[in-house]
Design a protein around this motif. Structure first.
Motif, PDB file in Angstrom:
ATOM      1  N   PHE A 423       1.200  -1.026   0.047  1.00 21.64           N
ATOM      2  CA  PHE A 423       0.153   0.338  -0.252  1.00 21.64           C
ATOM      3  C   PHE A 423       0.615   1.300   0.325  1.00 21.64           C
ATOM      4  CE2 PHE A 423      -2.558   3.550   2.207  1.00 21.64           C
ATOM      5  CZ  PHE A 423      -3.653   3.334   1.513  1.00 21.64           C
ATOM      6  N   LEU A 424       1.961   1.333   0.721  1.00 25.44           N
ATOM      7  CA  LEU A 424       2.853   2.146   0.759  1.00 25.44           C
ATOM      8  C   LEU A 424       3.097   2.700  -0.384  1.00 25.44           C
ATOM      9  CD1 LEU A 424       4.521   1.673   4.429  1.00 25.44           C
ATOM     10  CD2 LEU A 424       2.427   3.491   3.626  1.00 25.44           C
ATOM     11  N   CYS A 425       4.149   2.061  -0.923  1.00 26.00           N
ATOM     12  CA  CYS A 425       4.067   1.904  -2.662  1.00 26.00           C
ATOM     13  C   CYS A 425       3.632   2.154  -3.656  1.00 26.00           C
ATOM     14  CB  CYS A 425       5.118   0.045  -2.674  1.00 26.00           C
ATOM     15  SG  CYS A 425       6.586   0.092  -2.023  1.00 26.00           S
ATOM     16  N   GLN A 426       2.274   1.502  -3.607  1.00 34.64           N
ATOM     17  CA  GLN A 426       1.609   2.396  -4.438  1.00 34.64           C
ATOM     18  C   GLN A 426       0.708   3.685  -4.012  1.00 34.64           C
ATOM     19  OE1 GLN A 426      -1.927  -0.553  -3.939  1.00 34.64           O
ATOM     20  NE2 GLN A 426      -0.570  -2.256  -4.437  1.00 34.64           N
ATOM     21  N   LYS A 427       0.985   4.258  -2.710  1.00 33.85           N
ATOM     22  CA  LYS A 427       0.698   5.517  -2.570  1.00 33.85           C
ATOM     23  C   LYS A 427       1.674   6.178  -2.661  1.00 33.85           C
ATOM     24  CE  LYS A 427      -3.859   4.796  -2.390  1.00 33.85           C
ATOM     25  NZ  LYS A 427      -4.884   5.232  -3.273  1.00 33.85           N
ATOM     26  N   GLY A 428       3.166   6.018  -2.977  1.00 28.44           N
ATOM     27  CA  GLY A 428       4.165   6.635  -2.813  1.00 28.44           C
ATOM     28  C   GLY A 428       4.410   6.921  -1.835  1.00 28.44           C
ATOM     29  N   GLU A 429       4.478   6.869  -0.447  1.00 28.07           N
ATOM     30  CA  GLU A 429       4.690   6.307   1.052  1.00 28.07           C
ATOM     31  C   GLU A 429       5.700   6.489   1.286  1.00 28.07           C
ATOM     32  OE1 GLU A 429       2.848   8.967   2.739  1.00 28.07           O
ATOM     33  OE2 GLU A 429       1.156   9.067   2.935  1.00 28.07           O
ATOM     34  N   LEU A 430       7.345   7.071   0.202  1.00 23.06           N
ATOM     35  CA  LEU A 430       8.488   6.588   0.171  1.00 23.06           C
ATOM     36  C   LEU A 430       9.323   6.259   1.806  1.00 23.06           C
ATOM     37  CD1 LEU A 430       9.584   7.920  -3.159  1.00 23.06           C
ATOM     38  CD2 LEU A 430       8.527   5.469  -2.791  1.00 23.06           C
ATOM     39  N   GLU A 431       8.876   7.362   2.139  1.00 22.13           N
ATOM     40  CA  GLU A 431       9.948   7.352   3.889  1.00 22.13           C
ATOM     41  C   GLU A 431       9.219   6.302   4.482  1.00 22.13           C
ATOM     42  OE1 GLU A 431       9.661  11.238   5.427  1.00 22.13           O
ATOM     43  OE2 GLU A 431      11.213  12.065   3.645  1.00 22.13           O
ATOM     44  N   LYS A 432       8.428   6.608   4.874  1.00 25.12           N
ATOM     45  CA  LYS A 432       7.399   5.005   5.534  1.00 25.12           C
ATOM     46  C   LYS A 432       7.484   3.910   5.204  1.00 25.12           C
ATOM     47  CE  LYS A 432       3.724   8.252   7.000  1.00 25.12           C
ATOM     48  NZ  LYS A 432       2.062   8.829   6.751  1.00 25.12           N
ATOM     49  N   ALA A 433       7.767   3.840   3.839  1.00 26.15           N
ATOM     50  CA  ALA A 433       8.339   2.599   2.948  1.00 26.15           C
ATOM     51  C   ALA A 433       9.120   2.230   3.865  1.00 26.15           C
ATOM     52  CB  ALA A 433       7.792   2.469   1.929  1.00 26.15           C
ATOM     53  N   ILE A 434      10.532   2.942   3.895  1.00 31.16           N
ATOM     54  CA  ILE A 434      11.502   2.712   3.867  1.00 31.16           C
ATOM     55  C   ILE A 434      11.580   1.996   5.476  1.00 31.16           C
ATOM     56  CG2 ILE A 434      14.302   3.348   4.283  1.00 31.16           C
ATOM     57  CD1 ILE A 434      14.352   2.664   1.420  1.00 31.16           C
ATOM     58  N   GLU A 435      10.512   3.129   6.351  1.00 25.57           N
ATOM     59  CA  GLU A 435      11.021   2.605   7.688  1.00 25.57           C
ATOM     60  C   GLU A 435      10.421   1.589   7.988  1.00 25.57           C
ATOM     61  OE1 GLU A 435      12.578   4.276  10.403  1.00 25.57           O
ATOM     62  OE2 GLU A 435      13.350   5.236   8.915  1.00 25.57           O
ATOM     63  N   LEU A 436       9.297   1.207   7.533  1.00 29.32           N
ATOM     64  CA  LEU A 436       8.379  -0.353   7.095  1.00 29.32           C
ATOM     65  C   LEU A 436       9.724  -1.772   6.904  1.00 29.32           C
ATOM     66  CD1 LEU A 436       6.521  -2.461   8.443  1.00 29.32           C
ATOM     67  CD2 LEU A 436       5.385  -2.006   6.084  1.00 29.32           C
ATOM     68  N   LEU A 437      10.551  -1.248   5.751  1.00 31.17           N
ATOM     69  CA  LEU A 437      11.501  -1.955   4.893  1.00 31.17           C
ATOM     70  C   LEU A 437      12.320  -1.901   6.306  1.00 31.17           C
ATOM     71  CD1 LEU A 437      12.725  -4.254   2.925  1.00 31.17           C
ATOM     72  CD2 LEU A 437      13.660  -1.656   2.032  1.00 31.17           C
ATOM     73  N   ARG A 438      12.711  -1.695   7.197  1.00 27.76           N
ATOM     74  CA  ARG A 438      14.019  -1.606   8.018  1.00 27.76           C
ATOM     75  C   ARG A 438      12.454  -2.608   9.041  1.00 27.76           C
ATOM     76  NH1 ARG A 438      14.965   4.668   7.976  1.00 27.76           N
ATOM     77  NH2 ARG A 438      17.201   4.411   5.984  1.00 27.76           N
ATOM     78  N   LEU A 439      12.179  -1.676   9.673  1.00 28.37           N
ATOM     79  CA  LEU A 439      11.254  -3.060  10.484  1.00 28.37           C
ATOM     80  C   LEU A 439      11.387  -4.591  10.199  1.00 28.37           C
ATOM     81  CD1 LEU A 439       9.828  -2.609  13.385  1.00 28.37           C
ATOM     82  CD2 LEU A 439       7.741  -2.464  12.085  1.00 28.37           C
ATOM     83  N   MET A 440      11.304  -4.914   9.395  1.00 27.46           N
ATOM     84  CA  MET A 440      10.924  -6.476   8.232  1.00 27.46           C
ATOM     85  C   MET A 440      11.956  -6.477   8.809  1.00 27.46           C
ATOM     86  SD  MET A 440       8.002  -5.346   5.000  1.00 27.46           S
ATOM     87  CE  MET A 440       7.730  -7.244   4.541  1.00 27.46           C
TER      88      MET A 440
END
Length: 521
Positions: A423-440
């Motif tokens: 969802f973050l990638c589709q909506k272009g929420e890149l900074e939040k996507a990076i944070e979630l990727l780190r958590l994953m």
């Protein structure tokens, strides 16, 4: 008779039947201890050694041996226990101890060890029962070793010294049918008819009917039904009719299903139970006839059969699939009014329906109700909630749930994180996507391959070269290999920024990972 021990020999190869990936490469042939083996001189006894000997000489009974073997997680230790207790004076293994060690070995897929124990059983004088072999048949069937299922059946007579019972025949036949081993099942039936003089009972006929229904050959199933009605020993029962009704519903033959149901009640005077009604309710729901399914439920109640949780959940699921949320909620409320406790599946079904309808707050209230009523939500429940939150744009709540549940001792799966990351990638929420990727990555979860590439491309196009490079390093560490387009775009962006050293480091990392996966012969 010479004492016989079962040993686990590390120098031998696995059985061809073994499917285990255990790190212990052993099998267990029989190690015969010869009677004339020279023994070492005993140590000089002191008062201390006498006390120690008395402590160690406590007799282990059959019941205690069985408990010890069952509790032991290492099959090698279990065999050592089995061997040790047999060395006690006056102790002889019996059916129960043999059954326990065989189940333990089969559980861990040590099938040559199983064969060794079975060979020894042929020399024993104790009475064995066929239950040992029925359990082994199930173990082999679970490992898709269908030939060995038959082999265990054929060992019943030599070891128990009795012909296999109808239960053994039906168990073997059912395992073969369930595994879709049609040819083996047919040959087995021929063998049973010729050599065991099989007179099929209702159970065996029911297995054949189930087989034909699964294959869609309903006419053959009804031929079996005719044969059953000719015999007093194998007259159709509730399971027979329920299986046929289910087969008709799955083939869209709803009118015939109802007619057969009526024939069962009126002609054979067999009263349906909640399971039989559920076959009809589920069949009509799957066929898009949920209103008819509701009428069946009403008929069920009017005829003195109280619906159970599964009946209500099935009907509720039917309404949810057709988007009839209000009707589903009414079924749910009726279930609670009748003092039935909805299970996790029931709650999740309605929660999903609320989320799909955009009523996430009501879904969250249901989640809260689950906790209050002591019904534990599972991963599917939380994934449904996460998807609902994301579709409503409530991304902060979704991220907060991912963070909080971990510390509450609720461990989600990779799908949970992927739902939010996609969802973050589709909506272009890149900074939040990076944070979630780190958590994953920190928690050991790798995003979906397509999502990982999409994230890298989006970061590059947004000019976030450093974030893209760090993300790629983390992904590569987890075994990810980027698409050539993603890699080319990232290197181009780094080179534009005159950060060639960074590009070379990335390239080295990828080459190391690639070469590391190549095995030298």
């Amino acid at each position: 008779m010479n004492s016989v021990r079962f040993s686990l020999c590390k120098c031998c190869q696995f059985s061809s039947f073994s499917t285990s990936s255990s790190s212990l490469p052993w099998i267990s042939p029989l190690e015969v201890i010869k009677a004339n083996t020279p023994k070492a001189d005993p140590p000089v006894e002191t008062s201390d050694t006498c006390v120690d000997t008395r402590k160690r000489s406590k007799f282990i009974s059959h019941g205690a041996a069985i408990s010890l073997i069952k509790c032991e997680k290492e099959p090698q230790r279990a065999l050592e226990i089995f061997n040790t207790v047999s060395e006690q004076k006056g102790f002889n293994h019996n059916n129960a101890t043999y059954a326990t060690i065989l189940d333990k070995l089969a559980q861990y897929k040590k099938f040559e060890a199983v064969d060794a124990v079975l060979r020894q059983m042929t020399y024993e004088t104790c009475k064995f029962h066929e239950g040992i072999f029925l359990n082994l048949m199930k173990r082999f069937s679970n490992c898709s070793l269908h030939e060995r299922v038959l082999e265990m059946f054929h060992k019943i007579h030599p070891i128990t010294r009795e012909k296999p019972s109808l239960k053994a025949i039906s168990t073997c036949l059912n395992l073969l049918i369930e595994s879709n081993q049609v040819d083996l099942a047919q040959n087995f039936l021929k063998y049973s008819n010729q050599h065991l003089r099989l007179k099929p009972n209702t159970c065996i006929f029911n297995i054949l009917i189930k087989h034909h229904c699964k294959r869609g050959t309903l006419e053959s199933a009804f031929e079996v039904l005719k044969e059953m009605k000719k015999s007093l020993m194998s007259y159709p029962n509730l399971i027979t009719y329920s299986t046929l009704i289910d087969g008709l519903c799955k083939n869209g033959r709803f009118r015939e299903a109802i007619e057969l149901f009526e024939e069962m009640v009126s002609k054979d005077q067999i009263l349906p139970d909640a399971l039989t009604y559920n076959v009809l309710i589920d069949g009509f729901c799957r066929g898009g006839k949920v209103d008819r399914a509701k009428k069946i439920m009403e008929f069920m109640k009017n005829n003195g059969c109280n619906p159970n949780v599964f009946n209500y959940t099935t009907l509720m699921n039917g309404f949810c699939k057709e988007g009839k949320l209000q009707e589903a909620k009414e079924v749910f409320d009726e279930m609670k009014n009748f003092h039935l406790k909805p299970d996790t599946v029931g709650y999740t079904t309605l929660i999903n329906c609320f989320c799909r309808a955009g009523r996430v707050d009501e879904a969250l209230e249901l989640l809260k109700e689950m906790k209050e009523r002591g019904c534990k939500a599972d991963i599917v429940t939380f994934n449904v909630i996460l998807g609902g939150l994301c579709r409503e744009g409530r991304i902060e709540e979704a991220l907060g749930m991912l963070e909080k549940l971990w510390y509450d001792g609720i461990y989600l799966n990779k799908a949970s994180y992927r739902i939010v990351l996609n969802f973050l990638c589709q909506k272009g929420e890149l900074e939040k996507a990076i944070e979630l990727l780190r958590l994953m990555l920190c928690r050991g979860f790798l995003p979906h391959y397509a999502t990982s590439n999409e994230l890298l491309v989006r970061l590059c196009k947004a000019g976030m070269a450093e974030d893209a490079a760090i993300a790629l390093f983390g992904l590569v560490e987890m075994g990810f290999k980027p698409e050539s387009d993603s890699w080319a775009l990232l290197v181009e962006l780094i080179c534009r920024g005159r950060k060639l050293l960074f590009a070379f480091e990335l390239l080295d990392e990828l080459v190391i990972k690639e070469s590391g996966s190549i095995q030298v012969p």
